[in-house]
Write a protein that holds these residues in place. Sequence first.
Motif, mmCIF file in Angstrom:
data_model
loop_
_atom_site.group_PDB
_atom_site.id
_atom_site.type_symbol
_atom_site.label_atom_id
_atom_site.label_comp_id
_atom_site.label_asym_id
_atom_site.label_seq_id
_atom_site.Cartn_x
_atom_site.Cartn_y
_atom_site.Cartn_z
ATOM 1 N N LYS A 83 47.968 40.364 48.614
ATOM 2 C CA LYS A 83 47.657 41.662 48.358
ATOM 3 C C LYS A 83 47.426 41.386 46.757
ATOM 4 C CE LYS A 83 48.582 46.440 46.900
ATOM 5 N NZ LYS A 83 47.568 46.515 45.864
ATOM 6 N N ILE A 84 48.008 40.536 46.028
ATOM 7 C CA ILE A 84 47.786 40.274 44.853
ATOM 8 C C ILE A 84 46.370 39.257 44.716
ATOM 9 C CG2 ILE A 84 48.496 38.620 42.704
ATOM 10 C CD1 ILE A 84 51.686 39.286 43.610
ATOM 11 N N LYS A 96 44.015 39.523 46.902
ATOM 12 C CA LYS A 96 42.814 40.373 47.142
ATOM 13 C C LYS A 96 42.518 41.448 45.974
ATOM 14 C CE LYS A 96 43.442 44.649 49.402
ATOM 15 N NZ LYS A 96 42.917 45.640 48.411
ATOM 16 N N ASP A 97 43.557 41.808 45.283
ATOM 17 C CA ASP A 97 43.140 42.647 43.794
ATOM 18 C C ASP A 97 42.402 41.873 42.854
ATOM 19 O OD1 ASP A 97 44.411 44.733 45.349
ATOM 20 O OD2 ASP A 97 46.280 44.562 44.273
ATOM 21 N N GLU A 98 42.909 40.700 42.637
ATOM 22 C CA GLU A 98 42.188 39.760 41.948
ATOM 23 C C GLU A 98 40.735 39.396 42.363
ATOM 24 O OE1 GLU A 98 41.453 37.700 38.346
ATOM 25 O OE2 GLU A 98 43.123 38.972 38.709
ATOM 26 N N GLU A 116 38.821 41.189 44.175
ATOM 27 C CA GLU A 116 38.167 42.807 44.066
ATOM 28 C C GLU A 116 37.529 42.859 42.671
ATOM 29 O OE1 GLU A 116 40.572 45.268 46.239
ATOM 30 O OE2 GLU A 116 39.560 44.782 48.181
ATOM 31 N N THR A 117 38.613 42.540 41.920
ATOM 32 C CA THR A 117 38.315 42.622 40.377
ATOM 33 C C THR A 117 37.103 41.894 39.752
ATOM 34 O OG1 THR A 117 40.735 43.496 39.902
ATOM 35 C CG2 THR A 117 39.466 42.795 38.010
#
Length: 148
Positions: free
Chosen positions: A126-127, A129-131, A133-134
Amino acid sequence: AGENELSSGFSISTIITSFENTMNGIFDTYHQDMSVIFLGPKIEPWLETDIEARNGYFQLSRRLNQASKVSVEERNDGQAIIFIDCLKMFCGETASFSVVSVRHSAKADARYFNDDGLHLNDEGYKILKDEVETRIERLLFGEDFENL
């Protein structure tokens, strides 16, 4: 990127050459403007007691980041490599510590890894993925490659 090769005894120079050849192959195949998001190596729990391997990961991350920038400068044709430095991304509270110091070193936080101490678990992904996506959002909104 490159962790398996480094752990298998490949030199950092060999890994960098392979990275450069792979990126050149991608960009030569797809001639239009494009970006490649490239994930650097991460500190993993098994590295806690192996300072030599930790140092290798640190050097590999630094060299891949440099190679990404050089490749972009050489191409200068709308193609870019966005390097995501994952080295201390999963170190939790110790992420601000040194990577190679024997004392006070950054340590992988086990809550982000499977029991094997090597692969990310759902929370770790999740970490990541979030990076990613950002970075994609910033790229789509036209942020300069140098700032991604």
